[in-house]
Scaffold this active site. Structure first.
Site, PDB file in Angstrom:
ATOM      1  N   CYS A 151       0.896  -1.200   0.308  1.00  0.00           N
ATOM      2  CA  CYS A 151      -0.243   0.010   0.099  1.00  0.00           C
ATOM      3  C   CYS A 151       0.718   1.150  -0.115  1.00  0.00           C
ATOM      4  O   CYS A 151       2.342   1.320   0.419  1.00  0.00           O
ATOM      5  CB  CYS A 151      -0.888  -0.056   1.503  1.00  0.00           C
ATOM      6  SG  CYS A 151      -2.436  -1.349   1.098  1.00  0.00           S
ATOM      7  N   ASP A 152       0.219   2.229  -0.239  1.00  0.00           N
ATOM      8  CA  ASP A 152       1.156   3.604  -0.205  1.00  0.00           C
ATOM      9  C   ASP A 152       0.142   4.076  -0.548  1.00  0.00           C
ATOM     10  O   ASP A 152      -1.080   3.894  -1.387  1.00  0.00           O
ATOM     11  CB  ASP A 152       1.841   4.262  -1.463  1.00  0.00           C
ATOM     12  CG  ASP A 152       2.812   5.067  -1.809  1.00  0.00           C
ATOM     13  OD1 ASP A 152       3.737   4.400  -0.913  1.00  0.00           O
ATOM     14  OD2 ASP A 152       2.908   5.741  -2.240  1.00  0.00           O
ATOM     15  N   SER A 153      -0.160   5.790   0.600  1.00  0.00           N
ATOM     16  CA  SER A 153      -1.044   6.854   0.378  1.00  0.00           C
ATOM     17  C   SER A 153       0.078   7.961   0.778  1.00  0.00           C
ATOM     18  O   SER A 153       0.893   8.495  -0.093  1.00  0.00           O
ATOM     19  CB  SER A 153      -1.845   6.798   1.810  1.00  0.00           C
ATOM     20  OG  SER A 153      -2.322   5.215   1.948  1.00  0.00           O
TER      21      SER A 153
END
Length: 207
Positions: free
Chosen positions: A77-79
């Protein structure tokens, strides 16, 4: 089926554990700036998805190199926060975090989280899926004293957008329009859908 979280985020780990999955944690260690530099004028959604894919792929490659056996699913994941025409990640310094909060207070922005799933059979990638989730966040106006205390805690320095929903920053979030788990760092509904795309039922992963 082994579930591997390709992230050092304690918030993502906590979301998964609360939802019945106790993953193995493997941090990818990718060079995020180098990955981003490979893209030509990406949208925020394309950028976070590509970073999530790079994280999941790096961990999958590590497992394969170690002679992995059995079946595993790796989730990366990456935000990032899209606010006022700018896409921002972790502020890293108190001054940058303070400047962002002074701009964000009383307004709203969009927290975008990219998700990538890689299914391994032994050391072979058999299926992959990826997508992003966007959620609108509405902030309140912390007082000068509250903001100073929040910055002093160090929490906003190491999180996308300089705030959290599940920690101290939650005191200063008026509400979210969309998926709260995605704001924390990993969308449960989207992850469930991506797992289904690679042939895995989330209920089979519950511990």
């Amino acid at each position: 089926m082994q579930f591997v979280l390709a992230s050092a985020s304690p918030a993502r780990l906590a979301v998964l554990r609360a939802a019945g999955i106790d993953p193995v944690v493997r941090v990818s260690g990718i060079d995020e700036d180098a990955v981003a530099a490979e893209l030509s004028d990406p949208t925020p959604e394309q950028l976070v998805v590509r970073l999530a894919q790079a994280k999941a792929a790096a961990v999958a490659d590590e497992l394969a190199a170690e002679g992995h056996t059995g079946e595993s699913v790796i989730v990366g994941c990456d935000s990032m926060l899209s606010f006022d025409g700018e896409v921002v990640g972790k502020p890293q310094t108190k001054q940058i975090a303070r400047d962002r909060w002074l701009r964000m207070a009383g307004k709203s922005g969009t927290l975008i989280t990219g998700h990538a799933v890689v299914r391994l059979d032994g050391d072979v990638r058999v299926k992959e899926a990826a997508a992003s989730k966007s959620t609108v966040v509405r902030w309140s106006r912390p007082s000068e004293e509250e903001l100073a205390a929040y910055l002093e805690s160090g929490e906003p320095l190491q999180v996308a957008g300089a705030f959290t929903l599940d920690g101290l920053g939650g005191w200063f979030v008026e509400g979210v329009d969309g998926d709260p788990s995605s704001v924390i760092g990993i969308s449960l509904p989207l992850t469930r859908r991506l797992l289904a795309e690679v042939g895995i039922r989330v209920t089979d992963l519950w511990g």
